[in-house]
Design a protein around this motif. Sequence first.
Motif, short mmCIF file in Angstrom:
data_model
loop_
_atom_site.label_atom_id
_atom_site.label_comp_id
_atom_site.label_asym_id
_atom_site.label_seq_id
_atom_site.Cartn_x
_atom_site.Cartn_y
_atom_site.Cartn_z
N PRO A 27 4.29 -9.09 -10.06
CA PRO A 27 4.54 -7.61 -10.61
C PRO A 27 4.97 -6.59 -9.71
O PRO A 27 4.55 -6.78 -8.38
CB PRO A 27 2.89 -7.30 -10.97
N TYR A 28 5.60 -5.91 -10.19
CA TYR A 28 6.35 -4.67 -9.14
C TYR A 28 6.27 -3.40 -10.06
O TYR A 28 6.35 -3.25 -11.25
CB TYR A 28 7.81 -4.81 -8.82
N VAL A 29 5.77 -2.18 -9.15
CA VAL A 29 5.83 -0.79 -9.70
C VAL A 29 7.17 -0.36 -9.54
O VAL A 29 7.94 -1.06 -8.94
CB VAL A 29 4.88 -0.11 -8.75
N PRO A 30 7.62 0.54 -10.54
CA PRO A 30 9.08 1.05 -10.37
C PRO A 30 9.51 1.37 -8.77
O PRO A 30 10.65 1.17 -8.80
CB PRO A 30 9.10 2.35 -11.26
N ALA A 31 8.65 1.86 -8.07
CA ALA A 31 9.26 2.34 -6.67
C ALA A 31 9.43 0.93 -5.83
O ALA A 31 9.40 1.12 -4.72
CB ALA A 31 8.07 3.22 -6.21
N MET A 32 9.27 -0.22 -6.41
CA MET A 32 9.33 -1.44 -5.50
C MET A 32 10.50 -2.44 -6.00
O MET A 32 10.27 -2.59 -7.49
CB MET A 32 8.05 -2.18 -5.23
N VAL A 33 11.65 -2.50 -5.56
CA VAL A 33 12.68 -3.11 -6.32
C VAL A 33 13.07 -4.64 -5.51
O VAL A 33 13.40 -4.54 -4.48
CB VAL A 33 13.99 -2.19 -6.41
N GLU A 34 13.23 -5.62 -6.17
CA GLU A 34 13.69 -6.81 -5.71
C GLU A 34 15.16 -6.81 -5.45
O GLU A 34 15.80 -6.57 -6.23
CB GLU A 34 13.56 -7.92 -6.62
N SER A 50 0.80 -1.31 -0.08
CA SER A 50 0.07 0.00 0.00
C SER A 50 0.74 1.24 0.07
O SER A 50 0.38 2.42 -0.20
CB SER A 50 -0.91 -0.05 1.34
N ILE A 51 2.19 1.23 0.39
CA ILE A 51 2.76 2.32 0.53
C ILE A 51 3.25 2.81 -0.73
O ILE A 51 3.24 4.32 -1.15
CB ILE A 51 4.50 1.80 1.35
N VAL A 52 3.47 2.00 -1.87
CA VAL A 52 3.93 2.45 -3.11
C VAL A 52 2.76 2.02 -4.34
O VAL A 52 2.77 2.23 -5.36
CB VAL A 52 5.45 1.98 -3.63
N GLY A 53 1.74 1.46 -3.60
CA GLY A 53 0.65 1.20 -4.62
C GLY A 53 0.95 -0.23 -5.38
O GLY A 53 0.42 -0.46 -6.46
N ASN A 54 1.53 -1.13 -5.15
CA ASN A 54 2.02 -2.37 -5.69
C ASN A 54 0.81 -3.20 -5.63
O ASN A 54 0.13 -3.50 -4.72
CB ASN A 54 3.31 -2.86 -5.02
N THR A 74 -2.84 -15.06 -8.40
CA THR A 74 -1.71 -15.52 -8.69
C THR A 74 -0.78 -15.47 -7.67
O THR A 74 0.42 -16.06 -7.58
CB THR A 74 -1.20 -15.13 -10.17
N ILE A 75 -0.82 -14.54 -6.54
CA ILE A 75 0.08 -14.48 -5.37
C ILE A 75 -0.65 -15.22 -4.25
O ILE A 75 -1.55 -14.77 -3.44
CB ILE A 75 0.18 -12.99 -5.27
N PRO A 76 -0.05 -16.23 -3.68
CA PRO A 76 -0.47 -16.95 -2.59
C PRO A 76 -0.54 -16.33 -1.30
O PRO A 76 0.89 -15.53 -1.14
CB PRO A 76 0.27 -18.24 -2.45
N ASN A 77 -1.27 -16.17 -0.46
CA ASN A 77 -1.25 -15.42 0.77
C ASN A 77 -0.12 -16.10 1.55
O ASN A 77 -0.08 -17.31 1.88
CB ASN A 77 -2.63 -15.41 1.66
N MET A 78 0.88 -15.23 2.38
CA MET A 78 1.84 -15.88 2.82
C MET A 78 1.44 -16.56 4.25
O MET A 78 2.37 -17.33 4.81
CB MET A 78 2.73 -14.78 3.42
#
Length: 512
Positions: free
Chosen positions: A253-260, A166-170, A176-180
Amino acid sequence: MCVVRTLVVLCVVLVPLVASYRILGINTSPSRSHVIVQDALMKELARRGHQVTMVSPYKESETLANYRKITVPMDSWATDFTKTQFENSNSRWAMLKFMPEMLRLSTAPLNKTLRSAEFQSLLKEPEGYDLLITGIMSDGALGIAHKLGCPTVMVNPNAPMAIVNSIVGNPTPISTIPNMMLGLTNPMSFSQRLTNIVGFLFEEALAIVWRHYQRAAYEELFPADQFPPYDTVRNNVSLVFVNHHFTKGSPRPYVPAMVEVGGLQIKEKPSPLPEDIRQWIEGADDGVILFSLGTNLLSSSMPPELLSAVLETFRGLKQRVIWKWDTQDMPNKPANVLLKDWLPQDDILAHPNVRLFIMHGGLGGIAEALFHGVPLVGMPMFGDQPVNLATVEREGWAYVLQFKEITVETFSRAVNEVLHEPRYRENVQRLSQLFRDRPNSAMETAVFWTEYVIRHKGAPHLRYPGADFNFWQRHSLDTLGFVAFVIVAIFALITLGCRRCCRRRATKLKRQ
């Protein structure tokens, strides 16, 4: 000689021209593993010539040029937390009930740190700071960036949850993304995707509770008449690093403000081991097993029957064992077990004589084992550990046991199978090549983007518009609801029109 003198003069002249920034780091997470990930970045920034100050609850033995460590110890809570987890091991419901209280407790060390004399003196330094780097349990400290007039980078020690997204709107596609928290892996069946929706909604509710406690801490620390609202400073976070890599979890998926930056804490070149540990490992003709339950769980709190099963298994092995143990001694300790209250885990796993890592399923430890090609026996306890270990078990380089299932027979079977079945080591070494194969290391990537944010004054052009939407807008529920209303209204009007036409026609026929 003239050439050498010229080069020396150029170095003296040009070195000061290299950008050197003042960077402040703060991480008050009760989990030391979270701090380790951020601290690895802080130290590397210091090695590259930046002036770095790191504030956390944990003492630091390593000394570096340009690196200043401020320690504000937190109140003791780990023992009670560990006992709670062992008593409720593998009970998701017990963990879910405990999480709101854990989120409330996480603000206590934040308050203590920011009010401390040591931290307050940092804020009065005339030089100021060019960047604030925080951890995920330090939301309430984001007002510091406003006070210093600098951008903020956040370090997330695992795959992103709703709290961080929610911080960067990712975006987080539920299909497709299993809850941890649920231990699901891809591909998910229809029933699992239904379950995942429940997990997604719970995670969103948990994020609301999280923000409630962090907002309360923020508003107490940063008065409204002097600082912007909590949501405003939270939305001003420039970048989020996630300690995750697509090869060891679901690609997302990642927005530009989130980096792996998966494996951020892993050293490209291991540090020398302490002499006693080095001798213990290199003197083991049949190899070494590393046993660690991470930084939150205390091995001494293990129930007696579980501890007995583990000790009996180790007693019958040819391998030596290095065990992260938190008290002075262990009752009935086997001769082939070495106890240490703190271990350079990454450096130990890098040694070629390490044959097996027995662990709780923390993402950091899994990444280190994967990088160094060491197979696992996993015993998940809480949080993301079940899904982390479910993933690596499916990949074929881990044997997973539930704590309540551990006996001498089950634990011995797990340990001996991973030690003697070649496929476990073959699989992890194959996947290790995938994990290592990237254009830049995790650290190189993190350093580049950290400096990028400073160079571009917070890099506001990275900001994704969806970050400023609320839940309903972000998932298009408002627009979809409007479209549904319009469609229903149109059909209602058509239906009403048809009924009136039918009535008129029926009236005419009666008159005739």
